[in-house]
Design an enzyme around this catalytic site. Sequence first.
Site, PDB file in Angstrom:
ATOM      1  N   CYS A 138     -16.672   9.030  26.996  1.00  0.00           N
ATOM      2  CA  CYS A 138     -17.576  10.181  26.938  1.00  0.00           C
ATOM      3  C   CYS A 138     -18.059  10.524  28.350  1.00  0.00           C
ATOM      4  CB  CYS A 138     -18.781   9.881  26.046  1.00  0.00           C
ATOM      5  SG  CYS A 138     -19.730   8.477  26.664  1.00  0.00           S
TER       6      CYS A 138
ATOM      7  N   CYS B  71      15.767  18.393  20.164  1.00  0.00           N
ATOM      8  CA  CYS B  71      15.233  18.081  18.831  1.00  0.00           C
ATOM      9  C   CYS B  71      14.523  19.279  18.208  1.00  0.00           C
ATOM     10  CB  CYS B  71      14.305  16.872  18.906  1.00  0.00           C
ATOM     11  SG  CYS B  71      13.636  16.427  17.299  1.00  0.00           S
TER      12      CYS B  71
ATOM     13  N   CYS C  33     -19.863   7.832  30.376  1.00  0.00           N
ATOM     14  CA  CYS C  33     -19.022   6.885  31.136  1.00  0.00           C
ATOM     15  C   CYS C  33     -18.768   7.443  32.533  1.00  0.00           C
ATOM     16  CB  CYS C  33     -17.681   6.666  30.443  1.00  0.00           C
ATOM     17  SG  CYS C  33     -17.800   5.949  28.818  1.00  0.00           S
TER      18      CYS C  33
ATOM     19  N   MET D 242     -12.681   5.531  29.752  1.00  0.00           N
ATOM     20  CA  MET D 242     -13.861   6.376  29.498  1.00  0.00           C
ATOM     21  C   MET D 242     -13.785   6.939  28.081  1.00  0.00           C
ATOM     22  SD  MET D 242     -14.669   8.629  32.877  1.00  0.00           S
ATOM     23  CE  MET D 242     -13.045   9.147  33.355  1.00  0.00           C
TER      24      MET D 242
ATOM     25  N   TYR E 130     -14.440  -0.418  33.692  1.00  0.00           N
ATOM     26  CA  TYR E 130     -13.318   0.495  33.419  1.00  0.00           C
ATOM     27  C   TYR E 130     -12.121   0.081  34.277  1.00  0.00           C
ATOM     28  CZ  TYR E 130     -17.256   3.002  31.481  1.00  0.00           C
ATOM     29  OH  TYR E 130     -18.367   3.317  30.753  1.00  0.00           O
TER      30      TYR E 130
ATOM     31  N   CYS F 112      17.027  18.303  15.390  1.00  0.00           N
ATOM     32  CA  CYS F 112      16.398  17.753  14.187  1.00  0.00           C
ATOM     33  C   CYS F 112      15.647  18.808  13.375  1.00  0.00           C
ATOM     34  CB  CYS F 112      15.389  16.662  14.545  1.00  0.00           C
ATOM     35  SG  CYS F 112      15.697  15.744  16.052  1.00  0.00           S
TER      36      CYS F 112
ATOM     37  N   CYS G 209      12.963  -4.242 -16.619  1.00  0.00           N
ATOM     38  CA  CYS G 209      11.914  -3.486 -15.934  1.00  0.00           C
ATOM     39  C   CYS G 209      10.690  -4.358 -15.720  1.00  0.00           C
ATOM     40  CB  CYS G 209      11.469  -2.300 -16.788  1.00  0.00           C
ATOM     41  SG  CYS G 209      12.692  -1.007 -16.885  1.00  0.00           S
ATOM     42  N   CYS G 210      10.480  -5.301 -16.648  1.00  0.00           N
ATOM     43  CA  CYS G 210       9.241  -6.075 -16.603  1.00  0.00           C
ATOM     44  C   CYS G 210       9.417  -7.438 -15.951  1.00  0.00           C
ATOM     45  CB  CYS G 210       8.699  -6.266 -18.016  1.00  0.00           C
ATOM     46  SG  CYS G 210       8.487  -4.688 -18.828  1.00  0.00           S
TER      47      CYS G 210
HETATM   48  C1  LIG Z   1      22.087  19.255  15.181  1.00  0.00           C
HETATM   49  C2  LIG Z   1      21.341  18.003  15.605  1.00  0.00           C
HETATM   50  C3  LIG Z   1      20.531  17.359  14.696  1.00  0.00           C
HETATM   51  C4  LIG Z   1      19.828  16.214  15.071  1.00  0.00           C
HETATM   52  N1  LIG Z   1      19.046  15.595  14.138  1.00  0.00           N
HETATM   53  C5  LIG Z   1      18.362  14.491  14.478  1.00  0.00           C
HETATM   54  C6  LIG Z   1      17.515  13.849  13.531  1.00  0.00           C
HETATM   55  O1  LIG Z   1      17.384  14.289  12.395  1.00  0.00           O
HETATM   56  N2  LIG Z   1      16.850  12.733  13.914  1.00  0.00           N
HETATM   57  C7  LIG Z   1      16.974  12.222  15.178  1.00  0.00           C
HETATM   58  O2  LIG Z   1      16.351  11.209  15.480  1.00  0.00           O
HETATM   59  N3  LIG Z   1      17.764  12.819  16.099  1.00  0.00           N
HETATM   60  C8  LIG Z   1      18.456  13.937  15.787  1.00  0.00           C
HETATM   61  N4  LIG Z   1      19.246  14.548  16.716  1.00  0.00           N
HETATM   62  C9  LIG Z   1      19.332  13.951  18.070  1.00  0.00           C
HETATM   63  C10 LIG Z   1      18.095  14.298  18.908  1.00  0.00           C
HETATM   64  O3  LIG Z   1      17.864  15.679  18.852  1.00  0.00           O
HETATM   65  C11 LIG Z   1      18.320  13.855  20.353  1.00  0.00           C
HETATM   66  O4  LIG Z   1      18.657  12.486  20.362  1.00  0.00           O
HETATM   67  C12 LIG Z   1      17.070  14.032  21.211  1.00  0.00           C
HETATM   68  O5  LIG Z   1      16.543  15.325  21.076  1.00  0.00           O
HETATM   69  C13 LIG Z   1      17.417  13.748  22.686  1.00  0.00           C
HETATM   70  O6  LIG Z   1      16.286  13.921  23.487  1.00  0.00           O
HETATM   71  P1  LIG Z   1      16.435  13.875  25.080  1.00  0.00           P
HETATM   72  O7  LIG Z   1      15.056  14.072  25.616  1.00  0.00           O
HETATM   73  O8  LIG Z   1      17.198  12.700  25.502  1.00  0.00           O
HETATM   74  O9  LIG Z   1      17.323  15.129  25.457  1.00  0.00           O
HETATM   75  P2  LIG Z   1      17.025  16.676  25.232  1.00  0.00           P
HETATM   76  O10 LIG Z   1      16.034  16.916  24.161  1.00  0.00           O
HETATM   77  O11 LIG Z   1      18.349  17.339  25.114  1.00  0.00           O
HETATM   78  O12 LIG Z   1      16.315  17.123  26.604  1.00  0.00           O
HETATM   79  C14 LIG Z   1      17.010  17.238  27.797  1.00  0.00           C
HETATM   80  C15 LIG Z   1      16.405  18.409  28.549  1.00  0.00           C
HETATM   81  O13 LIG Z   1      16.838  18.360  29.903  1.00  0.00           O
HETATM   82  C16 LIG Z   1      17.021  19.675  30.370  1.00  0.00           C
HETATM   83  N5  LIG Z   1      17.897  19.597  31.547  1.00  0.00           N
HETATM   84  C17 LIG Z   1      19.171  19.155  31.625  1.00  0.00           C
HETATM   85  N6  LIG Z   1      19.601  19.176  32.906  1.00  0.00           N
HETATM   86  C18 LIG Z   1      18.559  19.641  33.643  1.00  0.00           C
HETATM   87  C19 LIG Z   1      18.370  19.879  35.033  1.00  0.00           C
HETATM   88  N7  LIG Z   1      19.320  19.618  35.942  1.00  0.00           N
HETATM   89  N8  LIG Z   1      17.186  20.391  35.441  1.00  0.00           N
HETATM   90  C20 LIG Z   1      16.188  20.646  34.555  1.00  0.00           C
HETATM   91  N9  LIG Z   1      16.301  20.416  33.250  1.00  0.00           N
HETATM   92  C21 LIG Z   1      17.479  19.924  32.793  1.00  0.00           C
HETATM   93  C22 LIG Z   1      17.626  20.410  29.177  1.00  0.00           C
HETATM   94  O14 LIG Z   1      17.408  21.803  29.280  1.00  0.00           O
HETATM   95  C23 LIG Z   1      16.883  19.762  28.019  1.00  0.00           C
HETATM   96  O15 LIG Z   1      15.749  20.530  27.627  1.00  0.00           O
HETATM   97  C24 LIG Z   1      19.938  15.705  16.389  1.00  0.00           C
HETATM   98  C25 LIG Z   1      20.753  16.365  17.321  1.00  0.00           C
HETATM   99  C26 LIG Z   1      21.437  17.505  16.939  1.00  0.00           C
HETATM  100  C27 LIG Z   1      22.287  18.208  17.954  1.00  0.00           C
END
Ligand SMILES: Cc1cc2nc3c(=O)[nH]c(=O)nc-3n(C[C@H](O)[C@H](O)[C@H](O)COP(=O)(O)OP(=O)(O)OC[C@H]3O[C@@H](n4cnc5c(N)ncnc54)[C@H](O)[C@@H]3O)c2cc1C
Length: 555
Positions: A15, A130, A18, A13, A66, A135, A552-553
């Site tokens: 709009c 993240c 639809c 859809m 659809y 990140c 460069c060229c």
């Molecule tokens: C300092 C740092 C810098 C980073 N920099 C980068 C970067 O620049 N680029 C990049 O690509 N990656 C980076 N990463 C890695 C990136 O952050 C992770 O790979 C990504 O966020 C993982 O996502 P995810 O969904 O797998 O886990 P998460 O984002 O950790 O999500 C998991 C979630 O599950 C929840 N959870 C766990 N157990 C339970 C439960 N039993 N019940 C309910 N909830 C629960 C947690 O609370 C959490 O919110 C970095 C990581 C760190 C630590």
Amino acid sequence: MEKDTVELAVEGMTCDHCAVTIQHALAAVAGVERADVSFPERRAHISTTKGATPEALVRAVETAGYRASVIEPLASHTTPSQRAPHVSSGRKPDVVVLGGGSAGFAASIRAAELGARVTLIEGGTLGGTCVNVGCVPSKTLIRAAEVQHRAASHAFDGVRTAAQTPDFPKVMAQKDALVNALRQEKYWDVLAAYSNITLREGHGLVSRDLAISVNGEVLTAGRLIVTTGAAPWAPPIAGLAEAGYLTSTEALALTKPPASMIVIGGSAVGLEIAQLYARLGTRVTVLEAMRTLVPAEDADVGADLAGYLRDEGIEVRAGASIKCVTRDGTGYTVDATTDGRAETFKSEQLLVATGRRANTRGFGLDDAGIELGPKGEIRVNEHLQTSRPEVYAAGDVIGDPMFVYVAAYGGHLAADNALNGNSRRYDLSALPRVTFTDPQVASVGLTEQEARNKGIDLATSKLPLSYVPRALAARETRGFIKLVADRRTNRLVGAHILATEAGEMIQEPTLAIKYGIGIDDLAAAFHPYLTLAEGIKLAAQTFTKDVKKLSCCAA
Ligand SMILES: Cc1cc2nc3c(=O)[nH]c(=O)nc-3n(C[C@H](O)[C@H](O)[C@H](O)COP(=O)(O)OP(=O)(O)OC[C@H]3O[C@@H](n4cnc5c(N)ncnc54)[C@H](O)[C@@H]3O)c2cc1C
């Protein structure tokens, strides 16, 4: 007369018109008493008498041009006998996603787009690693420290600017504001836009029969997608647990920069935080167990990066074997052996950045018979399906590589496969990665050694940044571009870049590897002058030309 209601997820859809068209098509099906179609919700709610089958309703929508699928209700109850996962063919099963980080969001959104009713369970802060502690906070602090560092540098004598002492509380407050804004915009607001995703805030527990309880409520669903992420992990060093230490999460939330910091772990997270604090005035020592920094990268990268970090005053020890850690009123003492020599390091703060391990303990996965790997990660097949066929997993919880774009890709794919019968294969070939030091490290594909180990008849080209016009003009010539090619096919198999903005340069080699673009094509393609990306063309030309003779060229 027997009455029933059927709920359809409708795709295609564009709009409200639809919705009216579909409403008419459904009303014309024999046995339909009333049909309500909502364009914003992409749903149809139909009251029927006996005779109007869900299949007939789906057909009517499809005949109108659809796509539709039947949405099954998500049961929410507490009777153990009713807790068996509910799956029936031809209908979209309800989905529970456990973990509200990047993988969980991607899985929830995809499952909702496919017409499933989704319950997303988050036990910590919405958005996960993240945006909250990974990140986003790290990259904005790194940029702040970089601005500080550049102001103090003397690359351009004519425009030298005086560096000021950083206002650390202000820098941290700005970081927090960004994190809060992005969490709201990219997670809370996005969630609000999907009417068929329900958030439950609380710790989810999985039972043997795959019912999921949260805050006393028990949910059953046809499919469970586990996206519980990972947490910082520390090696078993004598005295470390007793002494206590910072993880990356605490290190990114300090209230003042420490006078000194030891960083155990010389990979991405450790080095990024090490350099960030060094640039804000902290005296930093990095201890890495392997022989080079960033040990997963091409061997040439680690050695040069260590040199650049030392140039900034960071003490770097590779090949360090840590004996014990102690702490007293003045700070930490780390006893280690480096290159067979016993050394003692002292600091106010200690950061341990030795990797992360999957969050798979304490919420019932073992009871549910979901197999784990040697580091506690969930074992999955090429469709991200676990040892229980109704359960899928994605993101950091399935182990390395732990990147947010891998988590998002995996979450999307897991939802697709959970609802569409394993139609997609998890494929991490041509996966780029970036370490946000300065200069940055960016790479894709095989290292020279990996290519050798695979028996590839390889050729390499290595172009120092000092041959790239953009780097010369910017007076920023640290680093190199190294390309690894297969002589037989003349195609790229790996690219390794150490440069100020290496992360912005890696996408071209990534596409070249993914789509089999030859070295000659890279060397012949237009690259704007003066850009760092031009370095890729020059590095490709370096396979056949003497780098010193590249004008460069020269085309
Ligand atoms: C300092 C740092 C810098 C980073 N920099 C980068 C970067 O620049 N680029 C990049 O690509 N990656 C980076 N990463 C890695 C990136 O952050 C992770 O790979 C990504 O966020 C993982 O996502 P995810 O969904 O797998 O886990 P998460 O984002 O950790 O999500 C998991 C979630 O599950 C929840 N959870 C766990 N157990 C339970 C439960 N039993 N019940 C309910 N909830 C629960 C947690 O609370 C959490 O919110 C970095 C990581 C760190 C630590």
